[in-house]
Design a protein around this motif. Structure first.
Motif, PDB file in Angstrom:
ATOM      1  N   LEU A 129      31.562  42.399  35.133  1.00 50.73           N
ATOM      2  CA  LEU A 129      32.112  41.309  35.136  1.00 50.73           C
ATOM      3  C   LEU A 129      32.319  40.447  34.013  1.00 50.73           C
ATOM      4  CD1 LEU A 129      29.625  40.164  38.288  1.00 50.73           C
ATOM      5  CD2 LEU A 129      32.233  40.373  38.232  1.00 50.73           C
ATOM      6  N   PRO A 130      31.599  40.563  32.945  1.00 51.52           N
ATOM      7  CA  PRO A 130      31.635  39.743  31.699  1.00 51.52           C
ATOM      8  C   PRO A 130      33.147  40.270  30.955  1.00 51.52           C
ATOM      9  CG  PRO A 130      29.403  40.599  31.661  1.00 51.52           C
ATOM     10  CD  PRO A 130      30.013  41.287  32.763  1.00 51.52           C
ATOM     11  N   GLU A 131      33.767  41.294  31.492  1.00 52.40           N
ATOM     12  CA  GLU A 131      34.868  41.758  30.911  1.00 52.40           C
ATOM     13  C   GLU A 131      36.103  41.449  31.702  1.00 52.40           C
ATOM     14  OE1 GLU A 131      34.925  42.872  27.610  1.00 52.40           O
ATOM     15  OE2 GLU A 131      32.711  43.048  27.969  1.00 52.40           O
ATOM     16  N   VAL A 132      35.895  41.240  33.003  1.00 57.37           N
ATOM     17  CA  VAL A 132      37.105  40.971  33.942  1.00 57.37           C
ATOM     18  C   VAL A 132      37.212  39.716  34.073  1.00 57.37           C
ATOM     19  CG1 VAL A 132      35.857  41.301  36.119  1.00 57.37           C
ATOM     20  CG2 VAL A 132      38.447  41.832  35.969  1.00 57.37           C
ATOM     21  N   LEU A 133      35.971  38.694  34.150  1.00 61.98           N
ATOM     22  CA  LEU A 133      36.137  37.367  34.476  1.00 61.98           C
ATOM     23  C   LEU A 133      36.955  36.752  33.552  1.00 61.98           C
ATOM     24  CD1 LEU A 133      32.669  36.769  36.079  1.00 61.98           C
ATOM     25  CD2 LEU A 133      34.711  36.438  37.596  1.00 61.98           C
ATOM     26  N   PRO A 134      37.077  36.779  32.410  1.00 65.57           N
ATOM     27  CA  PRO A 134      37.781  35.954  31.538  1.00 65.57           C
ATOM     28  C   PRO A 134      39.315  36.252  31.733  1.00 65.57           C
ATOM     29  CG  PRO A 134      36.084  37.161  30.236  1.00 65.57           C
ATOM     30  CD  PRO A 134      35.892  37.659  31.599  1.00 65.57           C
ATOM     31  N   THR A 135      39.589  37.336  32.448  1.00 66.75           N
ATOM     32  CA  THR A 135      41.183  37.561  32.699  1.00 66.75           C
ATOM     33  C   THR A 135      41.372  37.168  34.105  1.00 66.75           C
ATOM     34  OG1 THR A 135      40.998  39.962  33.792  1.00 66.75           O
ATOM     35  CG2 THR A 135      40.811  39.709  31.478  1.00 66.75           C
ATOM     36  N   CYS A 136      40.623  36.570  34.875  1.00 64.77           N
ATOM     37  CA  CYS A 136      41.002  36.147  36.086  1.00 64.77           C
ATOM     38  C   CYS A 136      41.439  34.607  36.172  1.00 64.77           C
ATOM     39  CB  CYS A 136      39.700  36.212  37.092  1.00 64.77           C
ATOM     40  SG  CYS A 136      39.299  37.823  37.239  1.00 64.77           S
ATOM     41  N   SER A 137      42.165  34.536  37.175  1.00 71.50           N
ATOM     42  CA  SER A 137      42.853  33.106  37.430  1.00 71.50           C
ATOM     43  C   SER A 137      41.671  32.288  38.586  1.00 71.50           C
ATOM     44  CB  SER A 137      44.078  33.000  38.012  1.00 71.50           C
ATOM     45  OG  SER A 137      44.878  33.394  37.035  1.00 71.50           O
ATOM     46  N   ALA A 138      41.137  33.440  39.621  1.00 71.24           N
ATOM     47  CA  ALA A 138      40.213  32.939  40.440  1.00 71.24           C
ATOM     48  C   ALA A 138      39.121  34.034  40.934  1.00 71.24           C
ATOM     49  CB  ALA A 138      40.963  32.499  42.048  1.00 71.24           C
ATOM     50  N   VAL A 139      38.194  33.692  41.507  1.00 72.86           N
ATOM     51  CA  VAL A 139      37.123  34.694  41.911  1.00 72.86           C
ATOM     52  C   VAL A 139      36.756  34.289  43.265  1.00 72.86           C
ATOM     53  CG1 VAL A 139      35.096  33.437  40.638  1.00 72.86           C
ATOM     54  CG2 VAL A 139      35.071  35.996  41.530  1.00 72.86           C
TER      55      VAL A 139
END
Length: 438
Positions: A321-331
């Motif tokens: 999660l710490p790596e993928v969330l900065p690349t996300c527009s929504a979760v």
């Protein structure tokens, strides 16, 4: 100083304490983590020294027992007064409080049984450990009341470390308020009786500090602390999710706005617990035409049951999660600490789909901050999730509010900052002064 860390006996709760434990170690303090034996691999995997307290059972035995207790908790939840709990989740300063019958049944059916199952088996070992090692400070995860008893038994300073919004302190306040209105002699308090029984074995009188700590460490921005309390130390949420390998598909930018869908510990090796596989399939079909890259985290069995997925969906077993969330527009997630706290930290708009006891208060804080939306699992069908996702991806005000919360989160004191503050608090405790907390 010596710091004893006592997590509630679940891996996710341990992980919530790891960044602060490491900050204290790098500040030069001695830190040990005391937990159930099946937590020790996770403790040592985080590079921290662990001590076993409680039952020596294997993860397999623990898993079977926990699945049985999950069924028991579900049955208890049905007995508890689910209707009429609205005042507990009301964010208005002048909210009503829960009535006596409601609040006492919630404690009797939900809070106390879970507290006893998780704390009784480790209480004696933990107090013996504290008496042997003599910590100066005990940091205990919310609901790990054994940490408070052990600290009181040796005169150590101690703090309750939250992992979510503080719904349990609010619930306790409602209980005490309702109890005071009952006739004398008819004011039972099962939680007090349980803690007083344990504390009395070690020469300690009961006080509410055994329930709430001498002070509280709160990991989320002010918007998620609806009840200002003087003895609170804020700290920014810093994620730790255990060992992880960054997948290759994260190396480059997403081909379209990336949306993460994860339900964390609400999944097992069978179908989804939170949403049945058929409902997940319906949601995927409903958003199949949206221009986005949907990353769906599912365990192997659920992936097999899902079979085919739309072209805009990538199914993975797990994600760091710490790596993928900065690349996300929504979760889209179930409201767990990792996904919720990570989304706040990185300013990602959120759709929460959950049924945990603290969910309504967490949902209310998020929606009041204008940084996301929420719905119950029963409401989460294809059209509803599609509509919510479109809003997360296109609503400029909502997205700006999410970014603002991210900035506020990162501006809070870091675990390193808090480590220095804790040293001052313990020094004040030793000198017999009230802890210098705000």
């Amino acid at each position: 100083m010596r710091v004893l860390v006592v997590p509630f006996p679940w891996k996710t709760h341990l992980y919530n304490l790891v960044p602060l434990a490491w900050s204290l170690r790098t500040a030069g303090h001695e830190v040990r983590v005391a937990g159930w034996p099946d937590l020790l691999d996770a403790v040592t995997g985080a590079g921290l020294p662990g001590l076993a307290v409680g039952p020596g059972e294997t993860p397999e035995v623990r898993g079977r027992r926990d699945r049985r207790q999950t069924s028991e908790r579900a049955a208890a939840a049905k007995r508890a007064p689910q209707q009429g709990l609205g005042p507990l989740f009301d964010l208005r300063p002048d909210r009503e409080r829960l009535g006596w019958e409601q609040v006492s049944r919630v404690f009797d059916d939900l809070v106390l049984p879970q507290a006893r199952r998780s704390n009784d088996p480790m209480m004696e070992d933990l107090v013996a450990l504290a008496r042997s090692w003599r910590p100066d400070l005990v940091l205990w995860g919310a609901k790990a009341f054994a940490g408070a008893v052990a600290a009181a038994a040796v005169g150590a300073a101690h703090a309750r470390v939250l992992y979510s919004v503080d719904v349990y302190a609010r619930l306790r306040e409602d209980f005490l308020h309702a109890q005071a209105l009952q006739p004398p002699g008819r004011r039972p308090d099962a939680l007090r009786d349980w803690l007083a029984g344990w504390a009395g074995r070690y020469g300690v009188e009961f006080s509410e500090e055994l329930v709430d700590g001498q002070f509280t460490v709160a990991p989320f921005p002010e918007a998620f602390r609806p009840d200002p309390r003087p003895a609170t130390l804020p700290v920014q949420y810093v994620p730790y999710n255990g060992p992880a390998v960054v997948p290759g598909w994260l190396a480059g930018p997403p081909r379209a706005p990336r949306v993460l869908m994860t339900f964390g510990d609400s999944v097992d090796d069978g179908p989804l617990r939170l949403l049945p596989v058929e409902r997940v399939r319906e949601i995927l079909d409903a958003v199949a035409d949206l221009e986005m890259e949907l990353v769906l985290a599912l365990p192997p069995q659920a992936r097999r049951e899902l079979r085919e997925v739309p072209a805009n969906t990538r199914v993975v077993e797990s994600v760091p999660l710490p790596e993928v969330l900065p690349t996300c527009s929504a979760v889209v997630h179930h409201g767990g600490t990792w996904s919720f706290g990570g989304a706040l930290r990185h300013g990602v708009p959120q759709l929460l789909i959950g049924r945990a006891f603290d969910a309504p208060l967490k949902f209310g804080c998020l929606e009041r901050a204008g940084a996301g939306t929420a719905m119950s699992p029963d409401q989460a069908d294809g059209p509803a999730v599609r509509s919510a996702l479109l809003r997360l991806l296109t609503d400029r005000d909502l997205r700006a509010n999410a970014r603002r919360l991210g900035e506020e989160t990162r501006a809070m004191p870091s675990p390193n900052d808090l480590a220095h503050t804790l040293q001052d608090v313990v020094a004040a405790h030793r000198a017999g002064r009230a802890p210098a907390v705000r």
